[in-house]
Structures are given as structure tokens and as C-alpha cells.
Scaffold this motif. Structure first.
Motif, PDB file in Angstrom:
ATOM      1  N   TRP A 146      -3.263   3.764   9.381  1.00 25.43           N
ATOM      2  CA  TRP A 146      -2.611   2.603   9.981  1.00 25.43           C
ATOM      3  C   TRP A 146      -1.315   2.365   9.211  1.00 25.43           C
ATOM      4  O   TRP A 146      -1.280   2.521   7.980  1.00 25.43           O
ATOM      5  CB  TRP A 146      -3.510   1.375   9.880  1.00 25.43           C
ATOM      6  N   ASN A 147      -0.250   2.006   9.947  1.00 28.23           N
ATOM      7  CA  ASN A 147       1.040   1.812   9.298  1.00 28.23           C
ATOM      8  C   ASN A 147       1.375   3.079   8.508  1.00 28.23           C
ATOM      9  O   ASN A 147       1.391   4.155   9.071  1.00 28.23           O
ATOM     10  CB  ASN A 147       0.998   0.564   8.396  1.00 28.23           C
ATOM     11  N   LYS A 148       1.601   2.984   7.203  1.00 29.86           N
ATOM     12  CA  LYS A 148       1.793   4.177   6.372  1.00 29.86           C
ATOM     13  C   LYS A 148       0.660   4.325   5.363  1.00 29.86           C
ATOM     14  O   LYS A 148       0.844   4.855   4.264  1.00 29.86           O
ATOM     15  CB  LYS A 148       3.143   4.101   5.647  1.00 29.86           C
ATOM     16  N   VAL A 149      -0.527   3.879   5.776  1.00 24.72           N
ATOM     17  CA  VAL A 149      -1.732   3.963   4.939  1.00 24.72           C
ATOM     18  C   VAL A 149      -2.613   5.078   5.482  1.00 24.72           C
ATOM     19  O   VAL A 149      -2.829   5.186   6.693  1.00 24.72           O
ATOM     20  CB  VAL A 149      -2.500   2.633   4.952  1.00 24.72           C
ATOM     21  N   LEU A 150      -3.151   5.901   4.584  1.00 26.90           N
ATOM     22  CA  LEU A 150      -4.048   6.992   4.970  1.00 26.90           C
ATOM     23  C   LEU A 150      -5.214   7.022   3.989  1.00 26.90           C
ATOM     24  O   LEU A 150      -5.011   7.088   2.773  1.00 26.90           O
ATOM     25  CB  LEU A 150      -3.308   8.325   4.941  1.00 26.90           C
ATOM     26  N   VAL A 151      -6.439   6.953   4.510  1.00 24.11           N
ATOM     27  CA  VAL A 151      -7.629   6.975   3.651  1.00 24.11           C
ATOM     28  C   VAL A 151      -8.611   8.013   4.177  1.00 24.11           C
ATOM     29  O   VAL A 151      -8.722   8.226   5.392  1.00 24.11           O
ATOM     30  CB  VAL A 151      -8.319   5.592   3.584  1.00 24.11           C
ATOM     31  N   SER A 152      -9.330   8.657   3.254  1.00 24.79           N
ATOM     32  CA  SER A 152     -10.299   9.670   3.641  1.00 24.79           C
ATOM     33  C   SER A 152     -11.198   9.986   2.456  1.00 24.79           C
ATOM     34  O   SER A 152     -10.793   9.828   1.296  1.00 24.79           O
ATOM     35  CB  SER A 152      -9.594  10.948   4.105  1.00 24.79           C
ATOM     36  N   TYR A 153     -12.414  10.430   2.741  1.00 27.48           N
ATOM     37  CA  TYR A 153     -13.290  10.942   1.684  1.00 27.48           C
ATOM     38  C   TYR A 153     -12.958  12.395   1.340  1.00 27.48           C
ATOM     39  O   TYR A 153     -13.491  12.946   0.391  1.00 27.48           O
ATOM     40  CB  TYR A 153     -14.747  10.857   2.124  1.00 27.48           C
ATOM     41  N   ILE A 154     -12.104  13.023   2.124  1.00 29.28           N
ATOM     42  CA  ILE A 154     -11.781  14.432   1.911  1.00 29.28           C
ATOM     43  C   ILE A 154     -10.644  14.564   0.904  1.00 29.28           C
ATOM     44  O   ILE A 154      -9.605  13.916   1.036  1.00 29.28           O
ATOM     45  CB  ILE A 154     -11.380  15.092   3.240  1.00 29.28           C
TER      46      ILE A 154
END
Length: 253
Positions: A146-154
Motif C-alpha cells: 500500500w502506498n510505498k509500503v511493502l511487507v512480507s514473510y518472504i
């Protein structure tokens, strides 16, 4: 990594959490893998869902600890709508975690087939690697953005595809100074609020905190359990003790 070891300290550090949230909402680049995803989530809880500790509240879901580790290798294809990496890029990655997303996660791609963007959405098409002769599973969605946020468990292996590093740096360079200034103001306001004797965000129960977030017992308890369990008796270590054997030792402060 391992924000669960510092859940209470992160809860009390409201200026830090306020600054991260303000930076993200102002268009700042925020990239969280593994423990970073946990820190950016709404709350972090014990395996049974108790003792929730407020985190940054950027990601639209909560996280909770698990008693078993989940690990594996995957092949990731970057999908349209990813704010940090070029669509179509392919890269290998790994998962190694003792937590999971608690509740609903974004179930759609961030950019649909008609190129219409949504709020939070997936930007990774993930192909798990086959294990022990079993066929690989189907394509999974991850890389929530979202926006310039990126989240992941990888955890992505940038060495496999160096172009990811170039695009990540380019995304960071595109962020204006106002994002950092907004984060600084948010932290300052939060510090002023705390200085007026406002309490922590949630009540603290030290016993539940220890029971819920401690990955293992004390060394004495662990040794006593080990001495009472012998190969002849067929005893099996409890899940917390298995976790203890896999985790690195805590660093002395």
C-alpha cells in the motif's frame, strides 16, 4: 528480527511507532520482511491470542506467535502494483518464521486485470518449492503493499536478481523530505504526550507477558526437563523447548 523478544519495549516506544506510521502515510518507503512485517502489523500476540501488544498499525492485519517454525524456499514473481520492485522480475526467497498473520489478509492483487489499483493488495505471485519429492503447491499471493509500503514473510535473495536493489534505491530516492519531517513531528508530539504522564497504550500484566512471549523456560527448568526425559522413556520435548533449540541465544545487554 524477533520483535517478540522486545514486544513490551516496542509497545512503550510510542515515539518510534508514531514516526514509522507517519513516515509510511506520508509516502515514505517502508520495506518489512519477517520481523519487519510483525512490527508493522496492528498487534503482536501470544500463540493463544492473549497479551496483544500494539505495533505500528500500518499493515491491515495482526500477527501472533506460533509454537512451530515454518520454513521453505519459494520462487517469487513481482506483480504490477509493487511500489518498490519492477513488475515481471523473478527472484528466489526463503521463509523462516515463528509467527503468522492473525485474521484476514489482503486476498486480491493490488492492481487488477483492468489496471485499476486498490488499497492494500498482494504484489507477489509465489510458487513454493517442492519438498521431499512432493509436488510443488499452487501459486500463493504475498508481498502485501500500500502506498510505498511493502511487507512480507518472504526474505528475498537480492543477489539472484540485482535489479531489485536498483529499483529499491530508486524508490527511496523518489521520497521527498516532507515524509521525514512529518515523521519527526509525529515523534516529537508523541514524546510530549508521554511526558504528560499518559500511560502505555494497553495495560501491562507482567505474568501474562512472561507466559505468552517467553520462547523458553529458564536454563534450570530446561535442564531439569532434559534430565527427566530419556531416550528409553520415549519422551518428547514440549514445543517451547523445541523452539529454544532453534533460536539463537539472546545477546547480553
Amino acid at each position: 528480527g524477533y520483535p517478540e523478544f522486545h514486544a513490551q519495549a516496542l509497545l512503550k516506544n510510542r515515539p518510534l511507532r508514531s514516526a514509522v506510521t507517519a513516515f509510511a502515510t506520508s509516502g515514505g518507503v517502508v520495506y518489512g520482511e519477517g520481523g519487519g512485517l510483525m512490527f508493522l502489523s496492528q498487534t503482536l500476540s501470544a500463540p493463544d491470542g492473549s497479551c496483544p501488544r500494539s505495533m505500528c498499525g500500518v499493515a491491515p492485519f495482526a500477527t501472533r506467535l506460533t509454537s512451530a517454525v515454518k520454513t521453505g524456499y519459494v520462487e517469487v514473481t513481482i506483480a504490477p502494483g509493487n511500489p518498490l520492485f519492477t513488475p515481471g522480475a523473478r527472484v528466489r526467497g526463503q521463509t523462516f518464521r515463528y509467527s503468522e498473520i492473525d485474521g484476514d489478509r489482503p486476498s486480491k492483487m493490488r492492481v487488477s486485470d483492468d489496471n485499476r489499483g486498490i488499497g492494500w493488495g498482494a504484489t507477489y505471485e509465489v510458487q513454493p518449492e517442492a519438498k521431499f519429492g512432493n509436488a510443488a503447491g499452487g501459486v500463493e499471493l504475498d508481498g502485501f503493499a500500500w502506498n510505498k509500503v511493502l511487507v512480507s514473510y518472504i526474505h528475498l535473495h537480492f543477489g539472484v536478481n540485482p535489479s531489485l536493489a536498483h529499483s529499491f534505491v530508486a524508490a527511496c530516492r523518489s521520497v521527498g523530505a516532507d515524509a521525514s519531517e512529518t515523521a519527526e513531528r509525529a515523534a516529537m508530539v508523541s514524546r510530549r504526550t508521554l511526558s504528560r504522564s499518559f500511560g502505555p497504550l494497553t495495560p501491562v500484566n507482567s505474568k501474562k507477558l512472561v507466559d505468552g512471549f517467553s520462547r523458553s523456560k529458564s536454563e534450570e527448568d530446561f535442564e531439569q526437563k532434559s534430565s527427566n526425559t530419556s531416550p528409553k522413556s520415549g519422551g518428547v520435548d514440549s514445543p517451547p523447548e523445541k523452539v529454544k533449540q532453534l533460536l539463537p541465544p539472546r545477546r547480553a545487554r
